[in-house]
Design a protein around this motif. Structure first.
Motif, PDB file in Angstrom:
ATOM      1  N   ALA A  89      20.616 -13.227  -2.962  1.00 31.59           N
ATOM      2  CA  ALA A  89      20.506 -13.107  -1.667  1.00 31.59           C
ATOM      3  C   ALA A  89      19.090 -13.015  -1.020  1.00 31.59           C
ATOM      4  O   ALA A  89      18.663 -13.702   0.052  1.00 31.59           O
ATOM      5  CB  ALA A  89      21.130 -11.846  -1.055  1.00 31.59           C
ATOM      6  N   MET A  90      18.177 -12.380  -2.027  1.00 32.92           N
ATOM      7  CA  MET A  90      16.767 -12.135  -1.549  1.00 32.92           C
ATOM      8  C   MET A  90      15.873 -13.766  -1.682  1.00 32.92           C
ATOM      9  O   MET A  90      15.263 -13.992  -1.182  1.00 32.92           O
ATOM     10  CB  MET A  90      16.236 -11.424  -2.494  1.00 32.92           C
ATOM     11  N   ALA A  91      16.759 -14.420  -2.592  1.00 33.08           N
ATOM     12  CA  ALA A  91      16.039 -15.915  -2.806  1.00 33.08           C
ATOM     13  C   ALA A  91      16.318 -16.801  -1.700  1.00 33.08           C
ATOM     14  O   ALA A  91      15.312 -17.574  -1.117  1.00 33.08           O
ATOM     15  CB  ALA A  91      16.733 -16.646  -4.069  1.00 33.08           C
ATOM     16  N   GLU A  92      17.292 -16.592  -1.012  1.00 31.89           N
ATOM     17  CA  GLU A  92      17.697 -17.317   0.113  1.00 31.89           C
ATOM     18  C   GLU A  92      16.851 -16.839   1.410  1.00 31.89           C
ATOM     19  O   GLU A  92      16.305 -17.660   2.128  1.00 31.89           O
ATOM     20  CB  GLU A  92      19.066 -16.893   0.443  1.00 31.89           C
ATOM     21  N   GLN A  93      16.574 -15.683   1.529  1.00 33.06           N
ATOM     22  CA  GLN A  93      15.936 -14.872   2.695  1.00 33.06           C
ATOM     23  C   GLN A  93      14.480 -15.327   2.355  1.00 33.06           C
ATOM     24  O   GLN A  93      13.659 -15.587   3.448  1.00 33.06           O
ATOM     25  CB  GLN A  93      16.216 -13.613   2.646  1.00 33.06           C
ATOM     26  N   ALA A  94      13.906 -15.310   1.190  1.00 32.23           N
ATOM     27  CA  ALA A  94      12.567 -15.647   0.835  1.00 32.23           C
ATOM     28  C   ALA A  94      12.396 -17.016   1.082  1.00 32.23           C
ATOM     29  O   ALA A  94      11.099 -17.493   1.699  1.00 32.23           O
ATOM     30  CB  ALA A  94      12.092 -15.136  -0.580  1.00 32.23           C
ATOM     31  N   ALA A  95      13.235 -18.036   0.716  1.00 33.69           N
ATOM     32  CA  ALA A  95      13.080 -19.342   1.008  1.00 33.69           C
ATOM     33  C   ALA A  95      12.865 -19.703   2.285  1.00 33.69           C
ATOM     34  O   ALA A  95      12.052 -20.433   2.853  1.00 33.69           O
ATOM     35  CB  ALA A  95      13.818 -20.222   0.067  1.00 33.69           C
ATOM     36  N   ALA A  96      13.811 -19.068   3.084  1.00 27.29           N
ATOM     37  CA  ALA A  96      13.926 -19.297   4.503  1.00 27.29           C
ATOM     38  C   ALA A  96      12.649 -19.095   5.371  1.00 27.29           C
ATOM     39  O   ALA A  96      12.096 -19.647   6.196  1.00 27.29           O
ATOM     40  CB  ALA A  96      14.952 -18.600   5.426  1.00 27.29           C
ATOM     41  N   ALA A  97      12.034 -17.728   4.923  1.00 30.03           N
ATOM     42  CA  ALA A  97      10.958 -17.150   5.468  1.00 30.03           C
ATOM     43  C   ALA A  97       9.683 -17.999   5.132  1.00 30.03           C
ATOM     44  O   ALA A  97       8.704 -18.455   5.866  1.00 30.03           O
ATOM     45  CB  ALA A  97      10.623 -15.639   5.051  1.00 30.03           C
ATOM     46  N   ASP A  98       9.776 -18.570   3.939  1.00 24.84           N
ATOM     47  CA  ASP A  98       8.623 -19.571   3.484  1.00 24.84           C
ATOM     48  C   ASP A  98       8.653 -20.814   4.349  1.00 24.84           C
ATOM     49  O   ASP A  98       7.627 -21.279   4.615  1.00 24.84           O
ATOM     50  CB  ASP A  98       8.789 -19.574   2.001  1.00 24.84           C
TER      51      ASP A  98
END
Length: 336
Positions: A89-98
């Motif tokens: 879930a963190m990978a999805e959120q981090a990629a979206a923010a990036d």
């Protein structure tokens, strides 16, 4: 030229004198300060992540909001406690923010630090496997997160619908894998960080003490990290950050809040933390020219490429923007 950044702990409390009385105040003011900092010439806006406290907790909505309102400033965490995180879930959120920031995310992670909650990560559903520690669990979460952002398959398609195919998480953001940092408070963890190919966020404390000044011990940690990085054969040049409390005194208001720079905070402190003798770095408080000279003599600041400045966020956006402007104008030019 060093990258100067600010680091906000996102405190909020309804007490006399506080400009951040609610969680909404803390969040919106962090966005506003990042906008002002970019105009001043600050290169990074970083947030600390704490759970079960009146501070910043979930960072990605805040970072995405900053990204959407700015154009050049890097957005960062310093640091995320990986014991609490679902790595996918963190990978999805981090990629979206990036992606929203067009590749400006600098993501600081760590094994976690002392906190108010007793095993709070267990309340989030993360319990160390039998025979392992919470630090090992944080390391496992970190490894899985890095696999996910690199595009490795995490799940597979239903074979009932055809051939089984590996599925990575989406979205993915190119280059994010090289913008992962690890918060380190020892020479041993700095070695591990270099071996893993992560950038180094050297902590505001060292959970070991050789009796020498904090900045000299921290410089030794940074040198050890860079030597290990070279030995590991990584191709790119790593980044290294240190954090300092820098409080220039230019008005009676400043002096009312922070004194004249002759207090005990302007010296290293040694104490016991989690059973280990730990050394805490000094604050830099005083006239801007005095601070500039002291920081110029700081061996770890000289060795790092990124200097994060902790801000007293409860004093509000205008106060902290003036503080950062003073540092940019009168302190930064003296740093090598």
């Amino acid at each position: 030229m060093k990258t100067l950044g600010f680091l906000s702990f996102g405190h909020y409390q309804s007490v006399p004198g506080s400009h951040t009385r609610t969680a909404r105040d803390a969040l919106t003011q962090t966005i506003e300060l990042a906008i002002a900092a970019e105009e001043i010439g600050i290169g990074m806006a970083a947030v600390r992540v704490h759970h079960f406290a009146r501070q910043a907790s979930t960072p990605f909505p805040l970072l995405a909001a900053i990204a959407a309102r700015t154009h050049r400033i890097e957005i960062a965490t310093a640091v995320i406690d990986m014991r609490y995180e679902n790595p996918y879930a963190m990978a999805e959120q981090a990629a979206a923010a990036d992606l929203i920031s067009a590749g400006r995310l600098q993501l600081g992670l760590s094994r976690g630090s002392q906190e108010v909650a007793l095993r709070g990560y267990e309340a989030f559903g993360h319990v160390p496997a039998e025979g392992t520690s919470d630090a090992e669990m944080a390391g496992h979460h970190t490894a899985e997160f890095r696999r996910a952002i690199a595009g490795h398959p995490i799940a597979s398609t239903d074979p009932a619908a055809g051939p089984s195919i590996g599925l990575p998480v989406e979205p993915r953001s190119p280059g994010l894998t090289q913008r992962i940092w690890w918060g380190s408070s020892t020479r041993a963890s700095a070695v591990w960080t270099a071996e893993q190919g992560m950038n180094l966020m050297s902590s505001t404390l060292l959970s070991e003490d050789t009796g020498t000044p904090f900045h000299e011990q921290q410089r030794e940690q940074i040198d050890t990290y860079r030597e290990t990085w070279r030995s590991a054969g990584h191709e790119r040049t790593p980044r290294v950050s240190v954090t300092r409390s820098v409080l220039p005194i230019t008005s009676e208001e400043d002096r009312l809040y922070f004194g004249d720079g002759n207090g005990p905070d302007n010296r290293d402190r040694v104490g016991i933390l989690n059973g280990a003798i730990s050394r805490f770095g000094r604050s830099y408080t005083g006239e801007p020219n005095v601070i500039a000279d002291d920081l110029a003599a700081d061996a770890a600041v000289a060795a790092a490429d990124t200097l994060l400045l902790t801000v007293p966020n409860q004093l509000g956006v205008d106060y902290n923007a003036r503080l950062l402007q003073t540092i940019v104008d009168h302190v930064a030019p003296h740093l090598r």
